[in-house]
Design a protein around this motif. Structure first.
Motif, PDB file in Angstrom:
ATOM      1  N   ASP A   1       0.819  -1.223   0.000  1.00 16.45           N
ATOM      2  CA  ASP A   1       0.000   0.000   0.000  1.00 16.45           C
ATOM      3  C   ASP A   1       0.850   1.269   0.000  1.00 16.45           C
ATOM      4  O   ASP A   1       0.359   2.350  -0.308  1.00 16.45           O
ATOM      5  CB  ASP A   1      -0.951   0.006   1.214  1.00 16.45           C
ATOM      6  CG  ASP A   1      -0.201  -0.072   2.540  1.00 16.45           C
ATOM      7  OD1 ASP A   1       0.802  -0.831   2.625  1.00 16.45           O
ATOM      8  OD2 ASP A   1      -0.593   0.633   3.493  1.00 16.45           O
ATOM      9  N   THR A   2       2.148   1.130   0.336  1.00 10.47           N
ATOM     10  CA  THR A   2       3.005   2.327   0.391  1.00 10.47           C
ATOM     11  C   THR A   2       3.850   2.499  -0.878  1.00 10.47           C
ATOM     12  O   THR A   2       4.778   3.307  -0.905  1.00 10.47           O
ATOM     13  CB  THR A   2       3.956   2.263   1.605  1.00 10.47           C
ATOM     14  OG1 THR A   2       4.835   1.146   1.436  1.00 10.47           O
ATOM     15  CG2 THR A   2       3.202   2.109   2.915  1.00 10.47           C
ATOM     16  N   LEU A   3       3.500   1.736  -1.912  1.00  7.93           N
ATOM     17  CA  LEU A   3       4.344   1.703  -3.112  1.00  7.93           C
ATOM     18  C   LEU A   3       4.598   3.092  -3.709  1.00  7.93           C
ATOM     19  O   LEU A   3       5.664   3.377  -4.244  1.00  7.93           O
ATOM     20  CB  LEU A   3       3.696   0.778  -4.159  1.00  7.93           C
ATOM     21  CG  LEU A   3       4.444   0.570  -5.459  1.00  7.93           C
ATOM     22  CD1 LEU A   3       5.867   0.055  -5.220  1.00  7.93           C
ATOM     23  CD2 LEU A   3       3.692  -0.419  -6.362  1.00  7.93           C
TER      24      LEU A   3
ATOM     25  N   GLY B   1      -5.773  -4.045  -5.102  1.00  3.82           N
ATOM     26  CA  GLY B   1      -5.677  -3.199  -6.286  1.00  3.82           C
ATOM     27  C   GLY B   1      -4.251  -3.060  -6.798  1.00  3.82           C
ATOM     28  O   GLY B   1      -3.976  -3.214  -7.997  1.00  3.82           O
ATOM     29  N   ILE B   2      -3.340  -2.803  -5.882  1.00  2.00           N
ATOM     30  CA  ILE B   2      -1.956  -2.570  -6.303  1.00  2.00           C
ATOM     31  C   ILE B   2      -1.329  -3.862  -6.822  1.00  2.00           C
ATOM     32  O   ILE B   2      -0.646  -3.871  -7.850  1.00  2.00           O
ATOM     33  CB  ILE B   2      -1.139  -1.934  -5.149  1.00  2.00           C
ATOM     34  CG1 ILE B   2      -1.613  -0.479  -4.970  1.00  2.00           C
ATOM     35  CG2 ILE B   2       0.355  -1.992  -5.429  1.00  2.00           C
ATOM     36  CD1 ILE B   2      -0.960   0.276  -3.838  1.00  2.00           C
ATOM     37  N   VAL B   3      -1.596  -4.968  -6.119  1.00  2.00           N
ATOM     38  CA  VAL B   3      -1.041  -6.240  -6.593  1.00  2.00           C
ATOM     39  C   VAL B   3      -1.576  -6.563  -7.985  1.00  2.00           C
ATOM     40  O   VAL B   3      -0.844  -7.019  -8.866  1.00  2.00           O
ATOM     41  CB  VAL B   3      -1.326  -7.385  -5.590  1.00  2.00           C
ATOM     42  CG1 VAL B   3      -1.005  -8.732  -6.205  1.00  2.00           C
ATOM     43  CG2 VAL B   3      -0.523  -7.177  -4.307  1.00  2.00           C
ATOM     44  N   LYS B   4      -2.848  -6.279  -8.187  1.00  2.00           N
ATOM     45  CA  LYS B   4      -3.436  -6.552  -9.496  1.00  2.00           C
ATOM     46  C   LYS B   4      -2.764  -5.711 -10.595  1.00  2.00           C
ATOM     47  O   LYS B   4      -2.383  -6.225 -11.664  1.00  2.00           O
ATOM     48  CB  LYS B   4      -4.946  -6.261  -9.465  1.00  2.00           C
ATOM     49  CG  LYS B   4      -5.706  -6.867 -10.611  1.00  2.00           C
ATOM     50  CD  LYS B   4      -7.175  -7.074 -10.274  1.00  2.00           C
ATOM     51  CE  LYS B   4      -7.989  -7.186 -11.546  1.00  2.00           C
ATOM     52  NZ  LYS B   4      -8.703  -5.931 -11.895  1.00  2.00           N
ATOM     53  N   ALA B   5      -2.583  -4.436 -10.290  1.00  9.45           N
ATOM     54  CA  ALA B   5      -1.915  -3.549 -11.249  1.00  9.45           C
ATOM     55  C   ALA B   5      -0.501  -4.032 -11.555  1.00  9.45           C
ATOM     56  O   ALA B   5      -0.034  -4.003 -12.699  1.00  9.45           O
ATOM     57  CB  ALA B   5      -1.883  -2.123 -10.713  1.00  9.45           C
TER      58      ALA B   5
ATOM     59  N   ALA C   1       5.067  -7.246 -12.786  1.00 11.45           N
ATOM     60  CA  ALA C   1       6.072  -6.632 -11.918  1.00 11.45           C
ATOM     61  C   ALA C   1       5.837  -6.970 -10.443  1.00 11.45           C
ATOM     62  O   ALA C   1       6.461  -6.368  -9.572  1.00 11.45           O
ATOM     63  CB  ALA C   1       6.074  -5.119 -12.102  1.00 11.45           C
ATOM     64  N   GLY C   2       4.962  -7.926 -10.188  1.00 10.39           N
ATOM     65  CA  GLY C   2       4.772  -8.262  -8.775  1.00 10.39           C
ATOM     66  C   GLY C   2       3.666  -9.274  -8.565  1.00 10.39           C
ATOM     67  O   GLY C   2       2.891  -9.579  -9.482  1.00 10.39           O
ATOM     68  N   ARG C   3       3.628  -9.811  -7.366  1.00  9.65           N
ATOM     69  CA  ARG C   3       2.595 -10.770  -6.986  1.00  9.65           C
ATOM     70  C   ARG C   3       2.576 -10.878  -5.468  1.00  9.65           C
ATOM     71  O   ARG C   3       3.497 -10.435  -4.787  1.00  9.65           O
ATOM     72  CB  ARG C   3       2.885 -12.148  -7.594  1.00  9.65           C
ATOM     73  CG  ARG C   3       4.226 -12.684  -7.149  1.00  9.65           C
ATOM     74  CD  ARG C   3       4.668 -13.873  -7.991  1.00  9.65           C
ATOM     75  NE  ARG C   3       6.036 -14.220  -7.652  1.00  9.65           N
ATOM     76  CZ  ARG C   3       6.379 -15.023  -6.657  1.00  9.65           C
ATOM     77  NH1 ARG C   3       5.453 -15.595  -5.919  1.00  9.65           N
ATOM     78  NH2 ARG C   3       7.651 -15.266  -6.374  1.00  9.65           N
TER      79      ARG C   3
END
Ligand code: ANZ
Ligand code: ZN
Length: 821
Positions: A254-256, A400-404, A410-412
């Protein structure tokens, strides 16, 4: 019986009898309920200390108690016989570790026997014996074949003085826990067992351990340290020697949007790569990478770093992010790199302050006072400055961020454990040889079963601290089991936690020579009650739980957990400090046994506090315990005299007078209390107090001529019960006196509830909450009578003058409260 209490005489008589009759030998009995009681086996240092005495007395009280309840009790004892002290003694005193250990075992065994512990000595195990460790070696070769054991070069804490690897917790303030020599980091090939494969199960099975202290469960949970979060990959602006990305583990995706730099561990491959062409970075790495990895140190140490000059691209904003070396990033955790968010992580904040890096707020928290100029806001909250994710809370933004990130590859989501694989190699001599042969063609080959055990040579001489087998050709030179070529034996030995991880199961079948465990292991395990020091709360217990699961998965045992109940005993203190040799404040148990006898020592050590608490040593306390035993002996002696000249008749429960009833009431109250305290609460101290109350009542009770027969009958019941209740704690004393009274030892008194009913009961009478009178009534009196009686009391009348009664509240068996105004 003798008029005086001679502890030494009765104790040595009984102990000789227990030994010759093998009184505590046990075997598989299907029809009986089993009870396996185990106190952590000692390292054979040569002398018992008070901590041992306490530990083993607790175990013995439980074992004896359950035996008295008719259970089939296994209580074994053995020796955790490998380890450094034997080797250090060898170097210092020029005596071979095997011999030193054997002598120590003899000494300590004699001391344990002198304390009257009811062990099945036929099951004695010493872990330094080849018929024990051969099965550990065999099991290790099975783990190698399954890929559960592997070899890896890795950095260790190295004590250059002891020439050995130290576990993190053996590094104290950057020095060796034993000799204070500054600890170095060193890269060496070592064997590991994949405990991380079992991390999830080791964690979730903690929920089954209802009878473990919550504190220990929590410590294990934290040690395993499951973190849920995400792996995020940051693309390098320019590839570094084939690396295109730096991946980080974060629990706060969440702090990305607040990332202001990436921090790399000094040992990170990219850091090392960059250092090749950058002497400044190389210097920095060299200077700071030798430091400890103890977490407590990392939280407090000065945060240091250096810019690498390279940068990465933010996966969602496309912005530039500089990459720094940072000494607070651990290579051994996650991916050895972090996305640093100074506004919301304190370490990152300190680092950013120091190196003038941006602090960008991306989380807001309405109900908290915070000031990003003073410290990071580490609470979770609502996202701000985060584009499309503004206004979301932690959970929403995580999804949301993980999905994006996933869409951009670029992540999981990722789960991480703090737990590391278990490094089992030790470079010292006095341990079980690791059963591996190194062949230049075939690599590391497990020693075939038929060639096991690989016996540790015991006829050795030391020159310095180096392990003698490391230069012993007769041990090292061998041939490869695969190809027959000349090959060399592994000269490292196992971590001694290996031996203590499965001894509890081997006690079920110590002589079995067809395999590691026989089917007896399924009969006796899990251990019903395991007793030991809190210092083993993490490693020993975790490794034993792990081994149990490994043995289960090898089909050797069919349960999930080794220890049903755990009792962690407190320390023994003297003047508030832990008794220890180094503090010079020890009390030698042997002296006390010689002076007072084993029963006094046992009674004292169990008397003061519950077993989990620290016990403050007191000479007066020991004296007191001894005085109690002497005095009660006198009482029993004179009662014994009266029995000689009088008949013992049955108690006529219906015709007892008040004195007799009251003694019986105390007898049975003590039976109930002591049984419950021992069996359920494990508060041996309160069990003892309640036995003492009974003994006081016995001392106060006089046999009167007119009621002699029944007086003797109830007194006999009281005396016998007291002695029976004392059996687990003072077994010699009790069993000697019981047989003098013609009662067979080995039985437990039966509680009779009818002794507890009173013929009358007392109520306190309150007027508006203040006690104004006490009234006696018959049991079961009705409400109206009670109210009437209460209101009639003179003093109650006095306080009711001028008031009218509004309400009368009755608390059964206790209280009548009159509310008036
Ligand atoms: C960004 C972030 C922002 C983090 C934030 C925390 C707070 P636990 O809970 O112990 O798993 N981290 C990751 N790998 C690390 C390593 N090798 N050495 C030191 N620290 C490392 O901690 C996970 C958090 O510790 C991760 O989440 C990462 O910092 C840091 F407001 O990422 B966090
Ligand atoms: Zn070979």
């Amino acid at each position: 019986m003798k008029e005086q209490y001679h502890a030494q005489t009765i104790e040595s008589e009984l102990q000789a009898y227990w030994q010759s009759s093998q009184a505590f030998r046990c075997e598989h009995k299907e029809a009986q309920e089993k009870y396996y009681c185990l106190a952590m086996f000692p390292y054979p240092s040569g002398q018992l200390h008070m901590g041992h005495v306490r530990n083993y007395t607790i175990g013995d009280v439980l074992a004896r108690y359950h035996r008295l309840q008719g259970k089939n009790v296994l209580q074994p004892m053995g020796w955790d016989a490998f380890g450094l002290p034997a080797e250090n003694a060898a170097i210092k005193n020029n005596v071979a570790p095997a011999k030193w250990t054997r002598l120590n075992i003899e000494n300590m065994k004699a001391q344990l026997q002198r304390l009257g512990f009811s062990y099945d000595w036929s099951r004695e195990i010493a872990t330094c014996e080849p018929d024990y460790y051969r099965w550990e070696q065999w099991f290790f070769t099975r783990l190698m074949e399954k890929g559960m054991a592997y070899k890896k070069t890795s950095a260790v804490n190295w004590c250059p003085n002891d020439m050995t690897v130290l576990a993190n917790e053996q590094v104290v303030d950057g020095g060796c826990w034993r000799c204070d020599t500054p600890v170095e980091r060193k890269e060496i090939p070592q064997w590991f067992i994949r405990i991380t494969d079992y991390a999830d199960e080791l964690l979730s099975d903690l929920d089954k351990l209802d009878d473990w202290p919550e504190q220990v469960v929590t410590m294990q949970r934290n040690w395993i340290g499951k973190s849920e979060g995400a792996e995020i990959s940051f693309q390098l602006k320019q590839a570094v020697a084939g690396h295109e990305n730096i991946s980080v583990f974060t629990t706060r995706p969440d702090t990305l949007f607040g990332v202001s730099y990436l921090g790399l561990a000094l040992e990170h491959p990219i850091a090392l790569e960059l250092a090749e062409n950058n002497p400044e970075l190389a210097d920095f790495i060299k200077k700071y990478s030798n430091k400890t990895t103890a977490e407590a140190d990392i939280a407090t140490m000065e945060k240091l770093g250096m810019a690498t000059g390279i940068s990465v691209i933010h996966p969602l904003t496309g912005g530039d992010i500089p990459v720094w070396l940072a000494n607070f990033v651990l290579m051994g955790y996650g991916s050895g790199a972090v996305m640093s968010v100074p506004a919301h992580d304190q370490r990152d904040w300190e680092f950013a302050q120091k190196y003038n890096l941006p602090i960008k707020q991306v989380i807001d928290c309405k109900d908290i006072d915070y000031d990003l100029k003073k410290a990071a806001l580490t609470n979770k909250g609502t996202l701000v400055n985060s584009d499309a994710f503004d206004g979301m809370d932690f959970t929403q933004s995580l999804e949301g961020i993980v999905k994006a990130l996933e869409e951009k590859k670029a992540g999981r989501k990722q789960v991480n454990f703090r737990l590391r694989d278990w490094g089992v190699s030790r470079q010292r001599y006095w341990g079980a040889p690791i059963p591996v042969i190194n062949c230049s063609d075939c690599g590391a080959v497990p020693v075939p079963e038929k060639d096991l055990p690989v016996v540790l040579p015991v006829d050795v001489e030391f020159s310095g601290v180096a392990s003698p087998i490391k230069s012993m050709d007769s041990f090292i030179k061998t041939s490869c089991p695969c190809c027959g070529k000349d090959a060399e034996r592994e000269t490292d030995t196992f971590d001694t936690f290996m031996e203590s991880s499965w001894y509890y199961a081997r006690f079920a079948c110590p002589d079995f020579d067809k395999g590691m465990l026989s089917t007896e292991a399924d009969y006796w395990t899990p251990v019903d009650h395991y007793i030991g020091g809190i210092e083993h709360a993490i490693l020993h217990l975790l490794y034993a739980r792990f081994f149990h699961k490994l043995m289960r998965d090898e089909g050797l045992i069919h349960s999930d957990e080794p220890f049903q109940k755990l009792l962690t005993q407190g320390m023994v203190l003297k003047d508030g400090a832990k008794m220890s040799k180094s503090k010079g404040n020890t009390i030698d148990p042997q002296e006390l046994i010689d002076r007072y006898g084993a029963d006094t020592v046992r009674l004292f050590i169990m008397s003061d506090v519950p077993p989990e608490q620290s016990l403050e040593w007191s000479d007066a306390g020991v004296e007191g315990a001894n005085r109690f035993l002497k005095k009660f002996w006198q009482t029993v002696f004179s009662f014994h005299q009266s029995l000689q000249s009088n008949n013992l008749v049955a108690i006529e429960t219906e015709n007892l007078n008040d004195r007799q009833k009251s003694l019986r009431k105390q007898t049975h109250a003590s039976i109930k209390k002591a049984s419950d305290d021992i069996e359920r609460r494990h508060t041996f101290n309160t069990a003892i107090s309640s036995i003492r109350e009974l003994v006081n009542a016995i001392n106060r009770f006089n046999i009167e001529e007119s009621t002699k027969e029944q007086d003797i009958a109830v007194l006999n019941e009281a005396v016998v019960s007291a002695l029976q209740l004392m059996q687990p704690i003072t077994p010699h004393y009790s069993s000697h006196l019981l047989s003098a009274l013609n009662v067979s030892a080995n039985s437990w008194p039966v509680y009779d509830d009818s002794t507890q009913t009173e013929s009358s009961q007392e109520f306190a009478v309150q007027v508006n909450g203040k006690v104004r009178a006490k009234i006696q009534t018959a049991i079961g009196v009705d409400k109206e009578t009670l109210e009437k009686l209460a209101l009639e009391q003179d003093n109650v009348q006095k306080y009711l003058e001028g008031l009218s009664v509004r309400k009368v509240i009755i608390v059964p068996n206790k209280l009548v409260n009159i509310v008036a105004n």
